[in-house]
Design an enzyme around this catalytic site. Structure first.
Site, mmCIF file in Angstrom:
data_model
loop_
_atom_site.group_PDB
_atom_site.id
_atom_site.type_symbol
_atom_site.label_atom_id
_atom_site.label_comp_id
_atom_site.label_asym_id
_atom_site.label_seq_id
_atom_site.Cartn_x
_atom_site.Cartn_y
_atom_site.Cartn_z
ATOM 1 C CG ASN A 11 -6.298 -1.462 38.546
ATOM 2 O OD1 ASN A 11 -5.808 -0.332 38.637
ATOM 3 N ND2 ASN A 11 -6.522 -2.052 37.377
ATOM 4 C CE LYS A 13 -9.946 -0.985 36.136
ATOM 5 N NZ LYS A 13 -10.679 -1.606 35.069
ATOM 6 C CG HIS A 97 -5.115 -3.982 33.627
ATOM 7 N ND1 HIS A 97 -6.104 -3.568 32.771
ATOM 8 C CD2 HIS A 97 -5.747 -4.360 34.766
ATOM 9 C CE1 HIS A 97 -7.278 -3.695 33.374
ATOM 10 N NE2 HIS A 97 -7.083 -4.174 34.587
ATOM 11 C CD GLU A 99 -8.814 -1.078 32.108
ATOM 12 O OE1 GLU A 99 -8.135 -0.365 32.876
ATOM 13 O OE2 GLU A 99 -9.886 -1.609 32.456
ATOM 14 C CD GLU A 171 -7.632 -8.218 35.953
ATOM 15 O OE1 GLU A 171 -8.236 -7.903 36.982
ATOM 16 O OE2 GLU A 171 -7.121 -7.396 35.185
ATOM 17 N N GLY A 177 -15.141 -4.627 34.320
ATOM 18 C CA GLY A 177 -15.960 -3.421 34.303
ATOM 19 C C GLY A 177 -17.300 -3.602 33.603
ATOM 20 C CB SER A 217 -17.581 -7.885 37.318
ATOM 21 O OG SER A 217 -17.526 -7.023 36.195
HETATM 22 C C1 PEP Z 1 -9.548 -4.649 36.684
HETATM 23 O O1 PEP Z 1 -9.489 -3.593 36.106
HETATM 24 O O2 PEP Z 1 -8.496 -5.245 36.927
HETATM 25 C C2 PEP Z 1 -10.864 -5.171 37.045
HETATM 26 C C3 PEP Z 1 -10.945 -6.432 37.360
HETATM 27 O O3 PEP Z 1 -11.926 -4.305 37.005
HETATM 28 P P1 PEP Z 1 -13.433 -4.572 37.541
HETATM 29 O O4 PEP Z 1 -13.321 -5.191 38.906
HETATM 30 O O5 PEP Z 1 -14.066 -3.217 37.577
HETATM 31 O O6 PEP Z 1 -14.078 -5.499 36.572
#
Ligand code: PEP
Length: 255
Positions: A11, A13, A97, A99, A171, A177, A217
């Site tokens: 992803n 973003k 998601h 976000e 998630e 992040g 992460s």
């Molecule tokens: C994501 O945005 O779906 C995500 C898992 O981000 P990150 O791997 O940076 O934690």
């Protein structure tokens, strides 16, 4: 027994210009040559979807978008329809998601409509769910996951059918992040909860079939242990999918 094909999805973003995105695809293609890899998908920003699709020509890497609207057309300034995603060559779309839910106030009801439209159009939804740190610390993780599943899959529950193309992504918001990964045991426990819920609501076959990705992460250093868990079928990767070395490292399960 149903075999679930592992999937590693990136992803991107709101990152990468068109030249950066296409350069990354070229490096991923080169790095994947001759590799026995899991399924790989990239989800660039809308502006790069067309150029990335061209750069993927002849490759097995799949293309996904990060969001879509549930209507086909209309006065929805700033929105993109599923039909438009198909037109540019997407096969998948990330929906719900954290976000989108937290910053843009997307509700389960909106996510449910998006899931329905994506499936109707032949786009595979990657439906994201996950609890915040506050919710986890209050001991509400499973209640939150259940509510998100019940809300985001409300229409599927009404029709008593889980779309075959639907993919789930667990998630935990506190791991996105932040550099904090859920331990493999924590992730497995949540994945098992989700799979059991799917089994109870949609039947044994749906539960055994549905792929559940872990996101939060993920890095080359932790992917192998996560993938060793029985209910983790792949990863949704944010930050580490923006660099060829780290994304390829994840695709190679850390090798
Ligand atoms: C994501 O945005 O779906 C995500 C898992 O981000 P990150 O791997 O940076 O934690």
């Amino acid at each position: 027994m149903i075999q679930r094909s592992p999937l590693i999805a990136g992803n991107w973003k709101m990152h990468l210009t068109i030249p950066e995105a296409t350069a990354l695809v070229r490096e991923l293609r080169a790095g994947l040559q001759g590799l026995e890899a899991p399924q790989v998908l990239v989800a660039p920003p809308f502006t790069s979807l067309g150029p990335v699709k061209q750069a993927l020509e002849g490759s097995s890497i799949m293309l996904g978008a990060q969001n879509m609207h549930w209507e086909d057309t209309g006065a929805f300034t700033g929105e993109i329809s599923g039909q438009m995603l198909l037109e540019v060559g997407c096969s998948h779309v990330i929906l719900g998601h954290s976000e989108r839910r937290l910053i843009f106030k997307e509700t389960d009801d909106m996510v449910d409509k998006k899931v329905q439209k994506a499936v109707a159009l032949g786009l595979s939804p990657i439906l994201c769910i996950g609890e915040t740190l506050e919710q986890r610390e209050a001991g509400n993780t499973y209640q939150v996951l259940r509510e998100q599943l019940e809300g985001s899959l409300a229409s599927c529950i009404d029709s008593r059918a889980l779309p075959e193309t639907l993919i789930l992504a667990y998630e935990p918001v506190w791991a996105i992040g932040t550099g904090k990964t859920a331990t493999p045991a924590q992730a497995q426990e949540a994945h098992q909860f989700v799979r059991t819920w799917i089994q109870e609501v949609f039947g044994e076959e749906a539960g055994a079939r549905v792929r559940i990705l872990y996101g939060g992460s993920v890095k080359p250093e932790n992917i192998r242990a996560l993938m060793a868990e029985p209910d983790i079928d792949g990863a949704l990767v944010g930050g580490a999918s923006l660099k060829p070395e780290s994304f390829l490292g994840i695709i190679r399960y850390g090798d």
